[in-house]
Design an enzyme around this catalytic site. Structure first.
Site, PDB file in Angstrom:
ATOM      1  N   GLY A  51       0.765  -1.239   0.000  1.00 23.38           N
ATOM      2  CA  GLY A  51       0.000   0.000   0.000  1.00 23.38           C
ATOM      3  C   GLY A  51       0.795   1.287   0.000  1.00 23.38           C
ATOM      4  O   GLY A  51       0.296   2.319  -0.443  1.00 23.38           O
ATOM      5  N   GLU A 105       4.210   3.879   6.177  1.00 27.47           N
ATOM      6  CA  GLU A 105       3.002   3.034   6.135  1.00 27.47           C
ATOM      7  C   GLU A 105       1.907   3.805   5.396  1.00 27.47           C
ATOM      8  O   GLU A 105       1.855   5.034   5.462  1.00 27.47           O
ATOM      9  CB  GLU A 105       2.598   2.702   7.589  1.00 27.47           C
ATOM     10  CG  GLU A 105       1.292   1.975   7.768  1.00 27.47           C
ATOM     11  CD  GLU A 105       1.289   0.540   7.259  1.00 27.47           C
ATOM     12  OE1 GLU A 105       1.680   0.330   6.094  1.00 27.47           O
ATOM     13  OE2 GLU A 105       0.853  -0.352   8.003  1.00 27.47           O
ATOM     14  N   ASP A 106       1.030   3.076   4.718  1.00 30.08           N
ATOM     15  CA  ASP A 106      -0.057   3.756   4.008  1.00 30.08           C
ATOM     16  C   ASP A 106      -1.134   4.226   4.983  1.00 30.08           C
ATOM     17  O   ASP A 106      -1.588   5.357   4.941  1.00 30.08           O
ATOM     18  CB  ASP A 106      -0.665   2.863   2.904  1.00 30.08           C
ATOM     19  CG  ASP A 106      -1.114   1.493   3.413  1.00 30.08           C
ATOM     20  OD1 ASP A 106      -0.869   1.156   4.600  1.00 30.08           O
ATOM     21  OD2 ASP A 106      -1.718   0.749   2.616  1.00 30.08           O
ATOM     22  N   ASP A 109      -4.543   1.613  11.207  1.00 30.37           N
ATOM     23  CA  ASP A 109      -5.940   1.351  11.551  1.00 30.37           C
ATOM     24  C   ASP A 109      -5.977   0.891  13.020  1.00 30.37           C
ATOM     25  O   ASP A 109      -5.994   1.721  13.930  1.00 30.37           O
ATOM     26  CB  ASP A 109      -6.422   0.276  10.550  1.00 30.37           C
ATOM     27  CG  ASP A 109      -7.882  -0.050  10.644  1.00 30.37           C
ATOM     28  OD1 ASP A 109      -8.638   0.380   9.779  1.00 30.37           O
ATOM     29  OD2 ASP A 109      -8.285  -0.776  11.569  1.00 30.37           O
ATOM     30  N   GLY A 111      -3.445  -0.449  14.452  1.00 33.19           N
ATOM     31  CA  GLY A 111      -2.074  -0.224  14.930  1.00 33.19           C
ATOM     32  C   GLY A 111      -1.309  -1.518  15.169  1.00 33.19           C
ATOM     33  O   GLY A 111      -0.121  -1.499  15.475  1.00 33.19           O
ATOM     34  N   THR A 113      -0.360  -3.849  13.078  1.00 28.53           N
ATOM     35  CA  THR A 113       0.707  -4.077  12.091  1.00 28.53           C
ATOM     36  C   THR A 113       1.969  -3.319  12.501  1.00 28.53           C
ATOM     37  O   THR A 113       3.068  -3.887  12.512  1.00 28.53           O
ATOM     38  CB  THR A 113       0.263  -3.597  10.683  1.00 28.53           C
ATOM     39  OG1 THR A 113      -0.964  -4.239  10.361  1.00 28.53           O
ATOM     40  CG2 THR A 113       1.304  -3.905   9.630  1.00 28.53           C
ATOM     41  N   LYS A 137      -6.380   6.297  11.362  1.00 25.98           N
ATOM     42  CA  LYS A 137      -7.762   6.285  11.868  1.00 25.98           C
ATOM     43  C   LYS A 137      -7.679   6.264  13.390  1.00 25.98           C
ATOM     44  O   LYS A 137      -7.636   5.181  13.992  1.00 25.98           O
ATOM     45  CB  LYS A 137      -8.494   5.026  11.386  1.00 25.98           C
ATOM     46  CG  LYS A 137      -8.737   4.963   9.881  1.00 25.98           C
ATOM     47  CD  LYS A 137      -9.457   3.664   9.531  1.00 25.98           C
ATOM     48  CE  LYS A 137      -9.626   3.491   8.048  1.00 25.98           C
ATOM     49  NZ  LYS A 137     -10.112   2.136   7.685  1.00 25.98           N
ATOM     50  N   ASP A 165      -5.658  -0.397  -1.645  1.00 21.02           N
ATOM     51  CA  ASP A 165      -6.487  -1.255  -2.494  1.00 21.02           C
ATOM     52  C   ASP A 165      -7.756  -1.741  -1.807  1.00 21.02           C
ATOM     53  O   ASP A 165      -7.880  -1.703  -0.584  1.00 21.02           O
ATOM     54  CB  ASP A 165      -5.696  -2.496  -2.913  1.00 21.02           C
ATOM     55  CG  ASP A 165      -5.523  -3.476  -1.742  1.00 21.02           C
ATOM     56  OD1 ASP A 165      -5.134  -3.032  -0.644  1.00 21.02           O
ATOM     57  OD2 ASP A 165      -5.808  -4.674  -1.925  1.00 21.02           O
TER      58      ASP A 165
HETATM   59  P1  5GP Z   1      -3.732  -2.270  11.200  1.00 17.93           P
HETATM   60  O1  5GP Z   1      -2.768  -3.351  11.578  1.00 17.93           O
HETATM   61  O2  5GP Z   1      -3.265  -0.908  11.653  1.00 17.93           O
HETATM   62  O3  5GP Z   1      -5.123  -2.594  11.671  1.00 17.93           O
HETATM   63  O4  5GP Z   1      -3.881  -2.307   9.644  1.00 17.93           O
HETATM   64  C1  5GP Z   1      -3.018  -1.648   8.802  1.00 17.93           C
HETATM   65  C2  5GP Z   1      -3.192  -2.168   7.401  1.00 17.93           C
HETATM   66  O5  5GP Z   1      -4.567  -2.473   7.121  1.00 17.93           O
HETATM   67  C3  5GP Z   1      -2.795  -1.116   6.385  1.00 17.93           C
HETATM   68  O6  5GP Z   1      -1.450  -1.218   6.036  1.00 17.93           O
HETATM   69  C4  5GP Z   1      -3.699  -1.445   5.214  1.00 17.93           C
HETATM   70  O7  5GP Z   1      -3.099  -2.426   4.416  1.00 17.93           O
HETATM   71  C5  5GP Z   1      -4.938  -2.034   5.845  1.00 17.93           C
HETATM   72  N1  5GP Z   1      -6.016  -1.041   5.972  1.00 17.93           N
HETATM   73  C6  5GP Z   1      -6.523  -0.515   7.113  1.00 17.93           C
HETATM   74  N2  5GP Z   1      -7.514   0.339   6.852  1.00 17.93           N
HETATM   75  C7  5GP Z   1      -7.636   0.385   5.518  1.00 17.93           C
HETATM   76  C8  5GP Z   1      -8.485   1.119   4.630  1.00 17.93           C
HETATM   77  O8  5GP Z   1      -9.359   1.930   4.998  1.00 17.93           O
HETATM   78  N3  5GP Z   1      -8.288   0.892   3.294  1.00 17.93           N
HETATM   79  C9  5GP Z   1      -7.355   0.020   2.824  1.00 17.93           C
HETATM   80  N4  5GP Z   1      -7.263  -0.108   1.504  1.00 17.93           N
HETATM   81  N5  5GP Z   1      -6.550  -0.693   3.634  1.00 17.93           N
HETATM   82  C10 5GP Z   1      -6.684  -0.498   4.963  1.00 17.93           C
END
Ligand code: 5GP
Length: 180
Positions: A51, A105-106, A109, A111, A113, A137, A165
């Site tokens: 991403g 990081e893109d 969400d 956190g 990851t 977020k 994506d």
């Molecule tokens: P986390 O571990 O912070 O919950 O998730 C991070 C990863 O979830 C991001 O790198 C991304 O790949 C994916 N992600 C979280 N929210 C979104 C979103 O709104 N759109 C997309 N396309 N990917 C998301």
């Protein structure tokens, strides 16, 4: 040419929410901060694939420090909801011992990851680790995470475009779109 304000990616519909111009402005702002904060240092940027590939390319061209970039692949997402499972697919191809590391990081969400990645990287004794994310977020964060650089905070809605994506599609837009 006028770009569409509404797009369809597979079975879902999205409306433009962050313009290319806003993204560029925010990326410049963050890059200036990094250039100041890391003056005299040689950071290693670690871009999280897939991403962040467009964000990393745009940000790096605004960085005027001597620096390196490498790519790590992790996945915690399928479709539009987090699976909570994190897999490391591509490892680190660079020695980060005693180096200042900036993770690109893109979107942050839950956190999870980033928290997992920081734990993994710490084992290699880098001088420091900072997180630089395009989007955050805040209402979704499940772990305590120090996000030093963030281009834009967004509500808890699924977004695509500018590298992000939906099931592999929708990465190739200049603006960011939110699901409607
Ligand atoms: P986390 O571990 O912070 O919950 O998730 C991070 C990863 O979830 C991001 O790198 C991304 O790949 C994916 N992600 C979280 N929210 C979104 C979103 O709104 N759109 C997309 N396309 N990917 C998301």
């Amino acid at each position: 040419m006028q770009r569409s304000r509404i797009i369809k990616v597979k079975d879902k519909t999205f409306a433009v929410s962050i313009s290319e111009r806003t993204l560029k402005g925010q990326i410049k702002r963050i890059a200036e901060q990094i250039n100041r904060d890391y003056e005299g240092k040689k950071p290693v940027f670690l871009a999280v694939l897939n991403g962040s590939f467009i964000f990393a390319a745009d940000l790096l061209r605004e960085i005027d420090l001597p620096c390196e970039i490498s790519f790590v692949k992790l996945a915690s997402y399928q479709g539009t909801s987090s699976t909570g499972t994190i897999r490391e697919v591509i490892g680190l191809g660079i020695d980060i011992t005693n180096r200042p590391v900036i993770i690109l990081e893109d979107i942050v969400d839950t956190g999870l990851t980033m928290a997992h990645m920081i734990d993994t990287l710490k084992k290699q004794n880098p001088a420091s680790i900072d997180i630089c994310t395009l989007l955050l977020k805040p209402s979704k964060l499940q772990v305590k995470l120090d996000v030093r650089y963030c281009c834009k905070q967004i509500p808890d809605d699924f977004v695509v475009g500018y590298g992000l994506d939906y099931d592999g599609f929708g990465r190739n837009t200049k603006d960011i779109y939110t699901i409607i």
